[in-house]
Design an enzyme around this catalytic site. Structure first.
Site, PDB file in Angstrom:
ATOM      1  N   GLY A   1      38.767  94.304  -7.205  1.00 49.11           N
ATOM      2  CA  GLY A   1      39.029  93.592  -8.454  1.00 49.11           C
ATOM      3  C   GLY A   1      38.508  92.150  -8.438  1.00 49.11           C
ATOM      4  O   GLY A   1      38.035  91.642  -7.416  1.00 49.11           O
ATOM      5  N   HIS A   2      38.674  91.497  -9.582  1.00 50.37           N
ATOM      6  CA  HIS A   2      38.168  90.138  -9.812  1.00 50.37           C
ATOM      7  C   HIS A   2      38.821  89.115  -8.878  1.00 50.37           C
ATOM      8  O   HIS A   2      40.027  89.110  -8.692  1.00 50.37           O
ATOM      9  CB  HIS A   2      38.424  89.727 -11.247  1.00 50.37           C
ATOM     10  N   GLY A   3      37.984  88.287  -8.289  1.00 48.26           N
ATOM     11  CA  GLY A   3      38.501  87.165  -7.511  1.00 48.26           C
ATOM     12  C   GLY A   3      39.103  87.540  -6.168  1.00 48.26           C
ATOM     13  O   GLY A   3      39.699  86.690  -5.497  1.00 48.26           O
TER      14      GLY A   3
END
Lengths: 315, 315, 315
Positions: free
Chosen positions: A221-223
């Site tokens: 996922g993001h980040g």
């Protein structure tokens, strides 16, 4: 693998700068690791524990890191200080890369390092940087602004840098998406399997640390920030903003929730779910995870439940 | 994201029609959300609960929906009635779309709406209809007869409209496939992540309702009907012919069995398995799912099992 | 599916060599299976258990394998010895294949059999062999040396033959990859869903046996051998070197660990995890799996735990 023609053991010894130490066979017709070996094959062994197995296998020629062994079947032995690496060299020599003969799709602002191969159908976005000696397999999609180090391998149909899954509920309008402007950074010596997805950060960066290896169908996922030399097996999913330390191992289909920490050297068994931060140096199992030994004990006691239940009914 | 050059706060205020209400800084060098913010960045805050956090962060400029706050660090504040939306506008302005410079592959019978972008390597089948303002990212495959509304986003390498997994066992011949002739209908404002698969109905339609958002690697089986404004997190799988209501949330790696109903507003926690229909308005956990509170209670009692077991042995 | 124009029942009877046995309707306007049928549609039924359902449905025309039924609504009946197969023939006639109008990418050493269609964006590696009557959908990637039999279907964006996930830890260098030189062999009549990944063997072969069907997003590790006529539902993962017998069914999101055996005819319920070899002919559930009946019993007893706990506290 079967070789197209028989190859002389002396040519192989020359190529590897290895020494023929004994044996009667002059040619090989295939290269195989020890579990799949057939007559005519070269195989390798690099640990005393497995010497006997290799020397009693069907192999005709064995790459081995000792000169002092019993060789009752008179296999041809090639002495090598690093049989694993020499085996890899041979396979590379006789097993060419996937096709690179078709143009891929690159933005004019992408910068690609020396000796990097971008294969057919791969799409490379704006401002992407890719280092040296990388292999980008067919139909990989790399979104804008991604940065990739040296010696990185990305297998077919993986997607690097798609948008964060990040929405705000705005009454009747429903979910409104937060525009993603972060990047994905992939450090040196990372390998990413086929059909993986690694999202960009919402505004910061998603980072895959040096030497980390992802199997197929892994979702990041993001980040998310992953440290060095981690292993993430097939179908693992890691939700947004989680930090994973160095030398962490997540086995197949593990799920990790968002915004948590996994300490260095943690090992999480297959299909486990990690809903909270977990300390490093320990082994975990279950959904939600517990330390593996505690979980195993719990599972053993559950097996006694029918007995407990019967005993109680009699009380 | 870092900006290529510093940008004046007054240019930003003009662009957003926002009002500079206080502060000493005249330029920004980056745009970031609050968890990743650095000195020089513009960030945003839209809830009183987080005002203090934003005003004590490293941000240099803050988009904020109040004029009445304590601002001890003299950050530059820009008043906005909708900081989230204004932040998105700025990111869109400074972060261009993926490359669209390469032709995709479209059938001659496909009809594509105004302002829709079909990116490199995407393949659009016969009789496909796509509405206005859609983004179809690289290497997406859309099978024949699919219908897609307006403002739909489909990320790279997703597959829309592959055949149903639907076979009949015919003795010695083995499994014979039922030819699929239904469609996939994707309504307005849907977003689909990377590497998702949505199968067509066997003879009816698979439907993704308005405003529903799918994360990466989600699988939707044949003939599934999903309502409006649902969230399906990464690696969720929904088997054939299941109906999901409106405002349903399925967290990561949830599995839903075939031919069942999930009521409006149901929430299912990560890795849960749904083998039977479940009522709306409740929260569920486990494989097989129970109501989350009941499941949590059961899990807490299982933790007492060693004590129970010891106590019983003494009786 | 809706038909573009109404079609006469007699044309259909001619095409199928089926006999119109009774009824009043002369045309159909659609073709649908029984769960989705509307007025104007042709549907089919092939089991006495469902005759009544079909004959009371909204269908206008029914393909049926009997001439002796009550037909109160005077539907038009077409007698067929194999209604399922005849239904498939009709759907095939009126539902054309995906687009094949764009060149795919083939190596010069690939050999493709008669009547096989390689669709847009598919990439076919060196020395690949594909048999007759196969459908290779858009953006599929087939790595070097893969061998595929006759009548095989591979849906969009699947990856056949990526490298084994197989590394050796070498001190400070981290994980060093073992070069993969095995192949993937896919036997006749196999169907593979969209976005699947099947890795090649390290030096031997990964084999998918005759007639086996994979749903979407299935992962098959290196050197796995799967027998004949198995079903692997969506998002199943099988780790390296595991052997699966014939007629095995793995339901959705099942995970199977490496180097183990699953006997002929075993059935494993959804989301289960298989950490050890399991015998054939039985049904399994849980993570880790137990025989399904034992697991169900255990789950039922766990439901009694609050009562057990209360009873014990009183003792």
């Amino acid at each position: 693998m079967q070789l197209p023609t028989a190859i002389s053991v002396h040519d192989i010894a020359d190529y590897l700068q290895a020494q023929v130490i004994m044996g009667k066979h002059a040619h090989i017709t295939g290269i195989n690791e020890i579990h799949k070996v057939q007559h005519g094959d070269l195989s390798f062994v690099d640990h005393p524990k497995y010497y006997a197995k290799a020397l009693h296998s069907a192999a005709t020629v064995v790459l081995i890191n000792t000169t002092q062994v019993d060789n009752p079947q008179q296999k041809t032995l090639l002495y090598s200080q690093a049989p694993f690496n020499d085996y890899n060299k041979l396979v590379s020599k006789y097993s060419p890369l996937e096709n690179t003969f078709m143009p891929s799709v690159r933005s004019q602002t992408a910068r690609i390092g020396e000796n990097t191969q971008i294969m057919a159908g791969a799409v490379i976005g704006e401002q992407v940087r890719i280092g040296k000696n990388c292999l980008i397999y067919p139909n990989v999609v790399i979104y804008n602004n991604t940065e990739i180090g040296d010696n990185v391998v990305i297998h077919a149909n993986s997607v690097i840098g798609a948008d964060a899954y990040y929405f705000q509920k705005q009454g009747e309008k429903g979910y409104v998406k937060m525009r993603t402007c972060g990047r994905v950074l992939i450090h040196d010596n990372v390998e990413i399997g086929a059909a993986c997805t690694i999202d960009k950060g919402v505004s910061g960066d998603t980072i895959i640390g040096e030497g980390t290896k992802l199997d197929n169908q892994v979702h990041i996922g993001h980040g998310v920030v992953i440290g060095k030399h981690c292993l993430l097996a097939a179908q693992v999913g890691v939700a947004g903003k989680t930090h994973i330390g160095n030398h962490v191992i997540l086995w197949g289909q593990v799920g990790v929730s968002k915004s948590l920490y996994i300490g260095d050297g943690a090992v999480v068994y297959a299909q486990s779910g990690v809903p909270k931060s977990i300390a490093g140096g320990k082994t975990y199992f279950g959904s939600p995870v517990q330390e593996a030994r505690a979980k195993m004990k719990e599972m053993a006691i559950i097996k006694h439940l029918p007995k407990i239940w019967n005993k109680l009914k009699r009380l």
